[in-house]
Design an enzyme around this catalytic site. Structure first.
Site, short mmCIF file in Angstrom:
data_model
loop_
_atom_site.label_atom_id
_atom_site.label_comp_id
_atom_site.label_asym_id
_atom_site.label_seq_id
_atom_site.Cartn_x
_atom_site.Cartn_y
_atom_site.Cartn_z
N ASP A 91 11.36 -12.90 -15.80
CA ASP A 91 11.01 -11.31 -16.24
C ASP A 91 10.17 -10.87 -15.36
OD1 ASP A 91 12.37 -12.12 -18.20
OD2 ASP A 91 10.55 -12.41 -19.68
N HIS B 74 17.82 -8.87 -17.61
CA HIS B 74 17.53 -7.63 -16.33
C HIS B 74 18.03 -6.51 -16.62
CE1 HIS B 74 18.55 -11.94 -13.30
NE2 HIS B 74 17.37 -11.93 -14.42
P1 GDP Z 1 13.99 -10.00 -14.64
O1 GDP Z 1 14.63 -10.52 -16.13
O2 GDP Z 1 13.22 -10.51 -13.13
O3 GDP Z 1 15.24 -8.97 -14.31
O4 GDP Z 1 13.14 -8.51 -15.38
P2 GDP Z 1 13.13 -8.12 -16.90
O5 GDP Z 1 14.05 -6.63 -16.85
O6 GDP Z 1 13.31 -9.10 -17.78
O7 GDP Z 1 11.60 -7.82 -17.58
C1 GDP Z 1 11.07 -6.50 -16.19
C2 GDP Z 1 10.41 -5.82 -16.91
O8 GDP Z 1 9.46 -4.63 -15.85
C3 GDP Z 1 11.63 -4.77 -17.22
O9 GDP Z 1 11.61 -3.98 -18.73
C4 GDP Z 1 11.15 -3.70 -16.06
O10 GDP Z 1 12.58 -2.21 -16.67
C5 GDP Z 1 9.78 -3.38 -15.97
N1 GDP Z 1 10.00 -3.42 -14.75
C6 GDP Z 1 10.25 -3.45 -13.67
N2 GDP Z 1 9.58 -3.23 -12.65
C7 GDP Z 1 8.38 -2.35 -12.82
C8 GDP Z 1 7.30 -1.92 -12.66
O11 GDP Z 1 6.84 -1.84 -11.72
N3 GDP Z 1 6.52 -1.26 -13.55
C9 GDP Z 1 6.99 -0.85 -14.83
N4 GDP Z 1 6.12 -0.57 -15.76
N5 GDP Z 1 7.68 -1.59 -15.57
C10 GDP Z 1 8.80 -2.45 -14.61
P1 IMO Z 2 15.35 -13.69 -16.86
O1 IMO Z 2 16.59 -14.13 -16.39
C1 IMO Z 2 12.20 -15.48 -19.10
C2 IMO Z 2 13.29 -19.11 -20.79
C3 IMO Z 2 13.16 -19.52 -22.78
C4 IMO Z 2 13.07 -20.72 -22.43
C5 IMO Z 2 13.37 -21.29 -21.87
C6 IMO Z 2 15.15 -22.76 -21.63
O2 IMO Z 2 15.23 -12.95 -17.32
O3 IMO Z 2 13.74 -13.61 -15.42
P2 IMO Z 2 16.69 -21.75 -21.77
O4 IMO Z 2 17.41 -20.59 -23.60
O5 IMO Z 2 16.79 -20.77 -21.09
O6 IMO Z 2 17.41 -22.80 -22.11
O7 IMO Z 2 15.38 -21.20 -22.67
O8 IMO Z 2 13.18 -20.76 -20.34
N1 IMO Z 2 13.44 -18.39 -20.04
C7 IMO Z 2 13.55 -17.33 -19.68
N2 IMO Z 2 12.12 -16.50 -20.59
N3 IMO Z 2 12.79 -14.99 -18.89
C8 IMO Z 2 14.04 -15.31 -18.71
O9 IMO Z 2 15.67 -15.05 -17.52
C9 IMO Z 2 14.64 -17.02 -19.12
N4 IMO Z 2 15.62 -17.73 -18.87
C10 IMO Z 2 15.39 -18.39 -20.01
O10 IMO Z 2 11.87 -18.18 -22.92
O11 IMO Z 2 11.20 -20.60 -22.75
MG MG Z 3 14.20 -10.67 -18.04
#
Ligand code: GDP
Ligand code: IMO
Ligand code: MG
Length: 431
Positions: free
Chosen positions: A13, A41
């Site tokens: 994340d 994502h």
């Molecule tokens: P990923 O799994 O690595 O793609 O990340 P996620 O999408 O799960 O979580 C990142 C969150 O932060 C999402 O809700 C994005 O829209 C948000 N996000 C990403 N970059 C920024 C930033 O620079 N500032 C803010 N405020 N939000 C961001």
């Molecule tokens: P992105 O791509 C955050 C975490 C789960 C749990 C552990 C194992 O969005 O960054 P699983 O279902 O994979 O066997 O769970 O890994 N986990 C993540 N946490 N972002 C993710 O993906 C995750 N993918 C798995 O929360 O702790």
């Molecule tokens: Mg994510």
């Protein structure tokens, strides 16, 4: 550089989706090479929010090819729903916009059932998985009883293998996990739909990528999760069931080492994690709650509140060493606005002894005391800033300290969730 891997350097994340979507403007192909729909994502484009789970984050640009490589595990029903949702929003309308490896493994309903039942039985020792069956699907892959898209071609033979697996899994579900068995008829019906809907995307993605590389195309490899969730290099057993770093590109996309030009690490300006496991810089109480609210830190896959902590340079150095990072994209700097002071963890202490690295015995991560550097915060809204020089001085000093403490030069800084809310210092495709 022509071929670039984007890798999460914390516990997932980090904002990989946003950065991949931004860079995809300059790429021809975007490739997922590991993980499944445990990834989520989030992309914000023209005020619209999209959550991508399996489809690579090139999907919002016209004319790009999205590839799901052999190293991913794919819940076919989840993929169909995702493609349908994108199509209903006028994206990914062309069939050749998506290529799906024949060799990718299928995540089955029995994998989900096993994942959930095991977590429920583990109680306090639960990993906190997403419950999407990812671990059990990778287990079957390694046990050589998994089913791949390739198997769908001969549906009679596929059904035979599937029925065998279901008999075995139902015995396990009933007798060991004391859980409800799954229905063979329902799964077979679902797989029929999967075959009809997904066959059009099947491709030898390794050859497709070799040809694309030979033709000089620009390729982004989109990591899922993060290095601290890596099955080998993360906080085992509180990890996911795949390798999440750049090394997984070769096995998971089927390209040769040497064909990857560089790695862009992604990190938040602080740290988060979802699920159980050690978290040295975790902030509990009011400040943690305030950052969670400000950063909207709720898992996009499961809606769970994310745990919050200070930026941990020890972890990011670990990720940088394993991945050889060309640069770091630091996201969500805007979320720290108004926090004073801000802290960076630069090392750990265990019983009065200092450590610059994660202890070799990862279990000790529960016991370490973070060594912090405190820096002054800033209060001006930075969400419209697009050049480093326009950031408040305290924000610039924070970034400089992160660069020095991680040893990785900054390439981008995120100041908002929208695609354009990014300070781009260096674009890997321009290097
Ligand atoms: P990923 O799994 O690595 O793609 O990340 P996620 O999408 O799960 O979580 C990142 C969150 O932060 C999402 O809700 C994005 O829209 C948000 N996000 C990403 N970059 C920024 C930033 O620079 N500032 C803010 N405020 N939000 C961001
Ligand atoms: P992105 O791509 C955050 C975490 C789960 C749990 C552990 C194992 O969005 O960054 P699983 O279902 O994979 O066997 O769970 O890994 N986990 C993540 N946490 N972002 C993710 O993906 C995750 N993918 C798995 O929360 O702790
Ligand atoms: Mg994510």
């Amino acid at each position: 550089m022509k071929t670039v891997a984007v890798v999460g350097s914390q516990w997932g994340d980090e904002g990989k989706g946003k950065i991949v979507d931004l860079l995809a403007a300059d790429a021809d192909v975007v490739v997922r090479f590991q993980g499944g729909n445990n990834a989520a994502h989030t992309l914000v484009v023209d005020g619209e929010k999209f959550i991508l789970r399996l489809v690579p984050a090139g999907a919002l640009h016209d004319g790009k090819t999205c590839v799901i490589g052999n190293g991913a595990v794919v819940d076919p029903i989840a993929l169909i729903e995702e493609v349908d949702s994108l199509r209903s929003r006028n994206r990914m309308r062309a069939d050749d916009a998506l290529k799906l490896s024949y060799d990718a493994h299928l995540v089955m309903p029995y994998h989900r059932a096993i994942d959930r039942a095991r977590e429920a039985r583990l109680g306090k020792r639960a990993i906190g998985t997403t419950g999407f069956g990812i671990g059990p699907a990778y287990e079957d892959k390694m046990a050589r009883i998994g089913l791949r898209f390739d198997d769908l071609e001969n549906f009679a033979a596929f059904t035979e293998k599937l029925e065998y697996n279901i008999r075995e899994k139902n015995l396990y579900l009933r007798a060991v996990l004391k859980a409800k068995p799954v229905s063979a008829a329902e799964i077979i019906a679902k797989m029929k739909i999967a075959r009809t809907r997904l066959r059009r995307y099947l491709c030898d993605t390794s050859i497709y990528l070799a040809d694309a590389i030979a033709a000089g195309k620009r390729i982004l490899f989109e990591g899922a999760h993060g290095v601290m969730l890596d099955i080998d290099h993360g906080t085992y057993p509180y990890v996911t069931s795949s390798n999440c770093g750049a090394s997984a590109v070769f096995g998971g996309a089927g390209i040769a080492p040497g064909r990857l030009d560089g790695v862009l690490g992604i990190s938040k300006a602080y740290t988060t994690r979802v699920g159980g496991g050690p978290f040295p810089t975790e902030i509990k109480g009011r400040l943690g709650d305030a950052l969670r609210a400000e950063g909207d830190e709720f898992g996009s896959a499961t809606g769970r509140p994310r745990r919050i902590g200070w930026f941990d340079a020890v972890l990011v150095r670990h990720a940088a060493r394993l991945n050889g990072m060309w640069g770091l994209a630091l996201t969500k700097l805007d979320v720290l606005t108004g926090i004073d002071p801000v802290k960076i963890c630069v090392g750990y202490e265990i019983r009065g002894k200092s450590f610059a690295e994660i202890p070799a015995n990862r279990r000790m991560l529960d016991k370490v005391k973070p060594v912090y550097e405190e820096l002054p915060g800033w209060s001006d809204d930075i969400s419209d800033v697009r050049a480093l020089a326009d950031l408040p001085e305290a924000a610039r000093r924070y970034l400089e300290r992160i660069e020095a403490a991680t040893g990785v030069p900054l390439a981008m800084v995120g100041v908002g969730a929208a695609r354009e809310a990014t300070i781009v210092l260096r674009n890997p495709f321009a290097d």
